[in-house]
Design an enzyme around this catalytic site. Structure first.
Site, PDB file in Angstrom:
ATOM      1  N   GLY A 160       0.834  -1.208   0.000  1.00 11.78           N
ATOM      2  CA  GLY A 160       0.000   0.000   0.000  1.00 11.78           C
ATOM      3  C   GLY A 160       0.865   1.253   0.000  1.00 11.78           C
ATOM      4  N   VAL A 182      17.764   8.229  -3.536  1.00 12.21           N
ATOM      5  CA  VAL A 182      18.369   8.554  -4.830  1.00 12.21           C
ATOM      6  C   VAL A 182      19.489   9.581  -4.649  1.00 12.21           C
ATOM      7  CG1 VAL A 182      17.930   9.652  -7.073  1.00 12.21           C
ATOM      8  CG2 VAL A 182      16.301   7.980  -6.164  1.00 12.21           C
ATOM      9  N   CYS A 195       2.098  -8.061  -4.737  1.00 13.93           N
ATOM     10  CA  CYS A 195       2.607  -9.081  -5.661  1.00 13.93           C
ATOM     11  C   CYS A 195       2.683 -10.450  -4.980  1.00 13.93           C
ATOM     12  CB  CYS A 195       3.992  -8.647  -6.167  1.00 13.93           C
ATOM     13  SG  CYS A 195       4.723  -9.738  -7.382  1.00 13.93           S
ATOM     14  N   GLY A 254       5.841  -2.292   3.444  1.00 15.28           N
ATOM     15  CA  GLY A 254       5.414  -2.859   4.729  1.00 15.28           C
ATOM     16  C   GLY A 254       5.911  -4.286   4.905  1.00 15.28           C
ATOM     17  N   GLY A 303       4.959  -7.411   3.999  1.00 17.65           N
ATOM     18  CA  GLY A 303       5.114  -8.328   2.864  1.00 17.65           C
ATOM     19  C   GLY A 303       6.342  -7.945   2.048  1.00 17.65           C
ATOM     20  N   ASP A 343       0.058   1.789   8.442  1.00 15.94           N
ATOM     21  CA  ASP A 343      -0.395   0.959   9.570  1.00 15.94           C
ATOM     22  C   ASP A 343       0.527   0.991  10.788  1.00 15.94           C
ATOM     23  OD1 ASP A 343      -2.638   0.184   8.247  1.00 15.94           O
ATOM     24  OD2 ASP A 343      -1.918  -1.805   7.681  1.00 15.94           O
ATOM     25  N   ARG A 402     -26.197  13.344  17.153  1.00 12.84           N
ATOM     26  CA  ARG A 402     -26.094  11.981  16.617  1.00 12.84           C
ATOM     27  C   ARG A 402     -24.876  11.224  17.147  1.00 12.84           C
ATOM     28  NH1 ARG A 402     -27.220  13.251  10.240  1.00 12.84           N
ATOM     29  NH2 ARG A 402     -29.492  13.290  10.388  1.00 12.84           N
TER      30      ARG A 402
HETATM   31  O1  F6P Z   1      -1.291  -0.254   3.387  1.00 12.10           O
HETATM   32  C1  F6P Z   1      -1.959  -0.590   4.559  1.00 12.10           C
HETATM   33  C2  F6P Z   1      -3.445  -0.568   4.303  1.00 12.10           C
HETATM   34  O2  F6P Z   1      -3.878   0.735   3.941  1.00 12.10           O
HETATM   35  C3  F6P Z   1      -4.274  -1.088   5.464  1.00 12.10           C
HETATM   36  O3  F6P Z   1      -4.536  -0.142   6.462  1.00 12.10           O
HETATM   37  C4  F6P Z   1      -5.516  -1.556   4.753  1.00 12.10           C
HETATM   38  O4  F6P Z   1      -6.145  -2.540   5.517  1.00 12.10           O
HETATM   39  C5  F6P Z   1      -4.985  -2.088   3.448  1.00 12.10           C
HETATM   40  O5  F6P Z   1      -3.750  -1.434   3.226  1.00 12.10           O
HETATM   41  C6  F6P Z   1      -5.871  -1.871   2.247  1.00 12.10           C
HETATM   42  O6  F6P Z   1      -5.222  -2.380   1.133  1.00 12.10           O
HETATM   43  P1  F6P Z   1      -5.701  -2.205  -0.364  1.00 12.10           P
HETATM   44  O7  F6P Z   1      -5.574  -0.769  -0.728  1.00 12.10           O
HETATM   45  O8  F6P Z   1      -4.793  -3.068  -1.164  1.00 12.10           O
HETATM   46  O9  F6P Z   1      -7.129  -2.658  -0.376  1.00 12.10           O
END
Ligand code: F6P
Length: 328
Positions: free
Chosen positions: A17, A30, A79, A108, A110, A134, A169
């Site tokens: 993300g 860079v 990926c 992140g 992964g 996150d 509300r």
């Molecule tokens: O990058 C982290 C994140 O934004 C999380 O907070 C969220 O759960 C997830 O990615 C959403 O991923 P995608 O944009 O691939 O649906």
């Protein structure tokens, strides 16, 4: 670990993300590398782009006028193929053919794991920078983008408060975080939420409705419940239904979604991303890899990558206590 392979050329990619501040990190990587006489390639579209051999050569101007922009100029992807060793072997061959001596990964969990495996399996020098809103990467107290995402959500909740107050509300505001509580926790505390729902906890509707009722009793005209999205879509609507069933409270739902990932990075994100890029390249060139640039006790340091591969969840009971204590 210290090694002595001569590094003449590096490639940098962003993966997973996107997060505000990734551009500052690319710029820092860079320019630090160019300043040390290293040839720099950008890889477009993360690990997917690597497999497509999607390289661009970068110079100082390639990263000009990007420091204030969200997203990533290199673009990004998720990926899943990269979990396969034969796919990583193909990626390594592509890097070798291009004459790339080391890889810089900004992303992140992964993305870190992909970089770690490339380094383990093929001896490729790899350095990682934490880039995710996150803030859930082990080994670092901070990841690039978190402050901006929290600020975006806080601004949104402040606006929602205006209408919540005017209409008397209750609002359930869903923030990002499938398995991470960090955004919900910080947004909840910073907006004076009546209750915060974390992905790691089971839902306690009785507690939420008693928090709302307690406020109403002492004259509050609005209530805000912050809820982390969790693993299954629809959590905030589930809370809405159960609140209605349990206590007749007809809450409105607002899902903030991907607006939290965009926008101009805050100065905190710009500064730390700039520092992390610099530390990562200096570590790499002094033979210290595989590492991750990590924010530990207020300083950016290179930490052995193997210590940074897990996910952490920033849910801390004393912060829930803090939120509850201040929203009476
Ligand atoms: O990058 C982290 C994140 O934004 C999380 O907070 C969220 O759960 C997830 O990615 C959403 O991923 P995608 O944009 O691939 O649906």
């Amino acid at each position: 670990m210290t090694q002595n392979k001569k590094i003449k050329s590096i490639a940098v990619l962003t993966s997973g993300g996107d997060s505000p501040g990734m551009n500052c990190a690319i710029r820092s990587v860079v320019r630090t590398a160019l300043g040390r006489g290293i040839k720099v390639y950008g890889i477009k579209r993360g690990y997917l782009g690597l497999l497509e051999s999607n390289f661009i050569e970068m110079n100082a101007s390639s990263v000009g006028n990007i420091i204030q922009h969200g997203g990533t100029i290199l673009q990004t992807s998720r990926c899943p193929e990269f979990h396969k060793s034969e796919v990583r072997a193909k990626a390594y061959k592509i890097l070798q053919d291009k004459g790339v001596d080391a890889l810089v990964v900004i992303g992140g969990n992964g993305s870190y794991n992909g970089g770690h495996l490339l380094s383990e399996e093929h001896g490729l020098p790899v350095v990682c920078l934490p880039g995710t809103i996150d803030n859930d990467i082990e080994g670092t107290d901070y990841s690039i983008g978190f402050d901006t995402a929290v600020q975006t959500a806080v601004d949104a909740v402040d606006k929602i408060r205006d209408t919540a107050h005017s209409h008397e509300r209750t609002f359930i505001v869903e923030v990002m975080g499938r398995r991470s509580s960090a955004i919900a926790l910080h947004v909840g505390v910073c907006t004076g939420a009546e209750n915060i729902v974390f992905p790691s906890e089971s839902l306690d509707i009785k507690q939420i409705s008693s928090d709302i009722k307690r406020g109403i009793k002492r004259g509050k005209s609005s209530s805000i419940i912050i809820c982390a999205e969790g693993n299954e879509p629809g959590l905030s609507y589930k809370i809405k239904e159960e609140l209605l069933k349990d206590s007749g409270i007809d809450a409105h739902v607002c899902i903030l979604g991907h607006i939290q990932r965009g926008g101009s990075p805050t100065s905190i994100d710009r500064f730390l991303a700039s520092r992390m890029g610099h530390v990562a390249i200096e570590a790499l060139l002094s033979g210290n890899y595989p590492i991750a640039a990590s924010f530990v006790k207020g300083e950016v340091i290179p930490l052995d990558l193997s210590q940074c591969l897990g996910k952490k969840d920033e849910y801390l009971p004393h912060f829930t206590d803090l939120a509850r204590a201040l929203s009476i």
